[in-house]
Write a protein that holds these residues in place. Structure first.
Motif, PDB file in Angstrom:
ATOM      1  N   VAL A 109       0.820  -1.218   0.000  1.00 35.65           N
ATOM      2  CA  VAL A 109       0.000   0.000   0.000  1.00 35.65           C
ATOM      3  C   VAL A 109       0.853   1.267   0.000  1.00 35.65           C
ATOM      4  CG1 VAL A 109      -1.949  -1.123   1.132  1.00 35.65           C
ATOM      5  CG2 VAL A 109      -0.224   0.039   2.539  1.00 35.65           C
ATOM      6  N   SER A 110       2.162   1.127  -0.199  1.00 37.62           N
ATOM      7  CA  SER A 110       3.023   2.302  -0.200  1.00 37.62           C
ATOM      8  C   SER A 110       2.677   3.209  -1.376  1.00 37.62           C
ATOM      9  CB  SER A 110       4.491   1.888  -0.283  1.00 37.62           C
ATOM     10  OG  SER A 110       4.792   1.357  -1.567  1.00 37.62           O
ATOM     11  N   LEU A 111       2.818   4.514  -1.164  1.00 36.19           N
ATOM     12  CA  LEU A 111       2.532   5.457  -2.235  1.00 36.19           C
ATOM     13  C   LEU A 111       3.461   5.223  -3.424  1.00 36.19           C
ATOM     14  CD1 LEU A 111       1.918   8.752  -0.223  1.00 36.19           C
ATOM     15  CD2 LEU A 111       0.226   7.175  -1.166  1.00 36.19           C
ATOM     16  N   ALA A 112       4.709   4.833  -3.131  1.00 35.28           N
ATOM     17  CA  ALA A 112       5.662   4.589  -4.204  1.00 35.28           C
ATOM     18  C   ALA A 112       5.188   3.461  -5.115  1.00 35.28           C
ATOM     19  CB  ALA A 112       7.037   4.258  -3.628  1.00 35.28           C
ATOM     20  N   LEU A 113       4.724   2.354  -4.530  1.00 40.38           N
ATOM     21  CA  LEU A 113       4.263   1.230  -5.349  1.00 40.38           C
ATOM     22  C   LEU A 113       2.966   1.588  -6.066  1.00 40.38           C
ATOM     23  CD1 LEU A 113       4.502  -1.634  -6.369  1.00 40.38           C
ATOM     24  CD2 LEU A 113       3.302  -2.410  -4.319  1.00 40.38           C
ATOM     25  N   LEU A 114       2.053   2.278  -5.376  1.00 41.17           N
ATOM     26  CA  LEU A 114       0.790   2.651  -6.007  1.00 41.17           C
ATOM     27  C   LEU A 114       1.022   3.524  -7.236  1.00 41.17           C
ATOM     28  CD1 LEU A 114      -1.440   3.365  -2.875  1.00 41.17           C
ATOM     29  CD2 LEU A 114      -1.566   1.389  -4.416  1.00 41.17           C
ATOM     30  N   LEU A 115       2.044   4.370  -7.177  1.00 45.52           N
ATOM     31  CA  LEU A 115       2.370   5.197  -8.343  1.00 45.52           C
ATOM     32  C   LEU A 115       2.901   4.340  -9.495  1.00 45.52           C
ATOM     33  CD1 LEU A 115       3.973   8.510  -7.026  1.00 45.52           C
ATOM     34  CD2 LEU A 115       1.977   8.256  -8.496  1.00 45.52           C
ATOM     35  N   VAL A 116       3.709   3.345  -9.168  1.00 45.93           N
ATOM     36  CA  VAL A 116       4.195   2.438 -10.207  1.00 45.93           C
ATOM     37  C   VAL A 116       3.023   1.683 -10.833  1.00 45.93           C
ATOM     38  CG1 VAL A 116       5.604   0.398 -10.697  1.00 45.93           C
ATOM     39  CG2 VAL A 116       6.474   2.174  -9.176  1.00 45.93           C
ATOM     40  N   LEU A 117       2.077   1.260 -10.009  1.00 50.37           N
ATOM     41  CA  LEU A 117       0.927   0.518 -10.521  1.00 50.37           C
ATOM     42  C   LEU A 117       0.095   1.359 -11.480  1.00 50.37           C
ATOM     43  CD1 LEU A 117      -0.313  -1.400  -7.333  1.00 50.37           C
ATOM     44  CD2 LEU A 117       1.181  -2.207  -9.179  1.00 50.37           C
ATOM     45  N   GLU A 118       0.158   2.687 -11.339  1.00 46.83           N
ATOM     46  CA  GLU A 118      -0.578   3.568 -12.247  1.00 46.83           C
ATOM     47  C   GLU A 118      -0.069   3.458 -13.680  1.00 46.83           C
ATOM     48  OE1 GLU A 118      -3.224   5.729 -11.909  1.00 46.83           O
ATOM     49  OE2 GLU A 118      -3.536   4.750  -9.973  1.00 46.83           O
ATOM     50  N   THR A 119       1.147   2.957 -13.857  1.00 40.72           N
ATOM     51  CA  THR A 119       1.718   2.843 -15.200  1.00 40.72           C
ATOM     52  C   THR A 119       1.305   1.541 -15.896  1.00 40.72           C
ATOM     53  OG1 THR A 119       3.767   1.791 -14.421  1.00 40.72           O
ATOM     54  CG2 THR A 119       3.721   4.187 -14.451  1.00 40.72           C
ATOM     55  N   LEU A 120       0.612   0.660 -15.188  1.00 41.59           N
ATOM     56  CA  LEU A 120       0.133  -0.584 -15.769  1.00 41.59           C
ATOM     57  C   LEU A 120      -1.242  -0.387 -16.402  1.00 41.59           C
ATOM     58  CD1 LEU A 120       0.952  -3.108 -12.882  1.00 41.59           C
ATOM     59  CD2 LEU A 120       2.340  -2.629 -14.910  1.00 41.59           C
ATOM     60  N   SER A 121      -1.593  -1.283 -17.300  1.00 48.44           N
ATOM     61  CA  SER A 121      -2.970  -1.295 -17.803  1.00 48.44           C
ATOM     62  C   SER A 121      -3.879  -1.796 -16.682  1.00 48.44           C
ATOM     63  CB  SER A 121      -3.082  -2.213 -19.017  1.00 48.44           C
ATOM     64  OG  SER A 121      -2.985  -3.573 -18.614  1.00 48.44           O
ATOM     65  N   PRO A 122      -5.186  -1.515 -16.748  1.00 47.53           N
ATOM     66  CA  PRO A 122      -6.094  -2.010 -15.698  1.00 47.53           C
ATOM     67  C   PRO A 122      -5.990  -3.514 -15.483  1.00 47.53           C
ATOM     68  CG  PRO A 122      -7.220  -0.352 -17.003  1.00 47.53           C
ATOM     69  CD  PRO A 122      -5.901  -0.616 -17.687  1.00 47.53           C
ATOM     70  N   THR A 123      -5.912  -4.282 -16.555  1.00 50.37           N
ATOM     71  CA  THR A 123      -5.836  -5.739 -16.413  1.00 50.37           C
ATOM     72  C   THR A 123      -4.516  -6.151 -15.781  1.00 50.37           C
ATOM     73  OG1 THR A 123      -7.286  -6.082 -18.321  1.00 50.37           O
ATOM     74  CG2 THR A 123      -5.915  -7.933 -17.630  1.00 50.37           C
ATOM     75  N   GLU A 124      -3.407  -5.549 -16.226  1.00 43.68           N
ATOM     76  CA  GLU A 124      -2.104  -5.865 -15.638  1.00 43.68           C
ATOM     77  C   GLU A 124      -2.101  -5.527 -14.154  1.00 43.68           C
ATOM     78  OE1 GLU A 124       0.938  -5.130 -19.409  1.00 43.68           O
ATOM     79  OE2 GLU A 124       0.359  -3.466 -18.109  1.00 43.68           O
ATOM     80  N   ARG A 125      -2.676  -4.410 -13.800  1.00 44.20           N
ATOM     81  CA  ARG A 125      -2.710  -4.003 -12.397  1.00 44.20           C
ATOM     82  C   ARG A 125      -3.501  -4.999 -11.562  1.00 44.20           C
ATOM     83  NH1 ARG A 125      -3.524   2.135 -10.170  1.00 44.20           N
ATOM     84  NH2 ARG A 125      -3.376   1.667  -7.942  1.00 44.20           N
ATOM     85  N   ALA A 126      -4.649  -5.416 -12.072  1.00 43.24           N
ATOM     86  CA  ALA A 126      -5.474  -6.369 -11.331  1.00 43.24           C
ATOM     87  C   ALA A 126      -4.736  -7.686 -11.126  1.00 43.24           C
ATOM     88  CB  ALA A 126      -6.791  -6.601 -12.072  1.00 43.24           C
ATOM     89  N   VAL A 127      -4.108  -8.183 -12.174  1.00 41.64           N
ATOM     90  CA  VAL A 127      -3.381  -9.451 -12.072  1.00 41.64           C
ATOM     91  C   VAL A 127      -2.229  -9.320 -11.083  1.00 41.64           C
ATOM     92  CG1 VAL A 127      -1.910 -11.094 -13.303  1.00 41.64           C
ATOM     93  CG2 VAL A 127      -4.027 -10.267 -14.361  1.00 41.64           C
TER      94      VAL A 127
END
Length: 300
Positions: A109-127
């Protein structure tokens, strides 16, 4: 008790038993506590319509509903983010101090990781989130996303490589982060530019989010000198007093920043080798609704 009433009680009990988990799933997928709460409402409305006797694993079924509703929001949010003024940062949440002791939860739940997850597609992020943070099986993820297990494995491999190439390389002890945050707090409260520079890494990057409502840099600021000047002189009006209250946000030490005694925002940091390498300053009032009371999170 009638059969319908008994079924309703079972549905309520199952939902409440997994509510914190479902919120954490939705928050990690969306980076927004407000959106995560809305997803939970949508999940509940769909859950009460389910034929419970046919559900073998309520937890898995609820996670599946939550994932699908979160994906719908992720896909619809793209247009909203394109119109956002300035940099977009995840919504910070006040968490219990002992969350920092759970390395796995804090990292997820770190802000750093959440920002990285923003660069993924929705499906990639969910997986990635379901597999890496919540250890959901490939088969269950495939069912939730309407894809084959083989396709999910490929997506997971691609997303994992993308995230690992961009996330912070080493874990830092909470005590080291707290020491850096405390030094930064003393420096900017005293208006001491040199003391601010002493705690910043030369290549530090500051990202501020005002949402077009509060003053913020429209683009990330890079370099200790520029970041230091922004912190000392660019966050408030002339003659105003900026103070920081130590807190724990998203499982990591942070500052609740006050301007003349009123809440102005949240300042979180990334630390490496005792120096601050990244600063996230969230000032958008719409993103500060979860800093008054602790938000319970769980990966299980």
């Amino acid at each position: 008790m009638t059969s319908d009433a008994h079924t309703a009680d079972r549905a309520t009990d199952a939902f409440l038993a997994h509510r914190n988990l479902l919120f954490t799933v939705a928050y990690e997928l969306l980076g927004s506590a407000v959106d995560a709460e809305d997803v939970l409402q949508e999940t509940w409305l769909r859950w009460v319509e389910v034929d419970l006797p046919r559900v073998r694993d309520p937890r898995a079924y609820l996670v599946r509903i939550t994932t699908r509703q979160s994906l719908n929001r992720l896909r619809a949010r793209k247009r909203r983010k394109e119109a956002y003024v300035g940099s977009w940062l995840p919504e910070p949440m006040l968490t219990a101090p002992d969350v920092a002791e759970d390395v796995e939860l804090t990292e997820s739940v770190s802000l750093a990781l959440l920002l990285v997850l923003e660069t993924l597609s929705p499906t990639e992020r969910a997986v990635f989130v379901l597999r890496e943070a919540f250890d959901v099986s490939y088969d269950e993820i495939a069912t939730a996303l309407g894809k084959s297990p083989a396709a999910v494995r490929q997506i997971a491999h691609r997303a994992r490589g993308h995230v690992h190439a961009r996330r912070p390389r080493t874990a830092v002890a909470p005590g080291e982060v707290r020491a850096a945050v405390d030094s930064l707090q003393r420096a900017f409260e005293n208006g001491d530019l040199q003391a601010v520079l002493d705690v910043l890494a030369p290549d530090v990057v500051l990202v501020s989010d005002g949402g077009g409502v509060k003053q913020a840099a429209l683009r990330p600021i890079a370099g200790a000198a520029k970041v230091g000047r922004f912190i000392i002189g660019g966050t408030g009006k002339a003659g105003s007093r900026l103070t920081g209250v130590p807190t724990v946000v998203n499982g990591s030490p942070a500052l609740l920043v006050q301007l003349d005694g009123k809440v102005d925002g949240v300042m979180a940091v990334r630390v490496q080798d005792a120096r601050i390498t990244g600063i996230y300053y969230i000032r958008n009032p719409a993103k500060l609704s979860r800093i008054a009371s602790e938000v319970p999170l769980t990966l299980r």
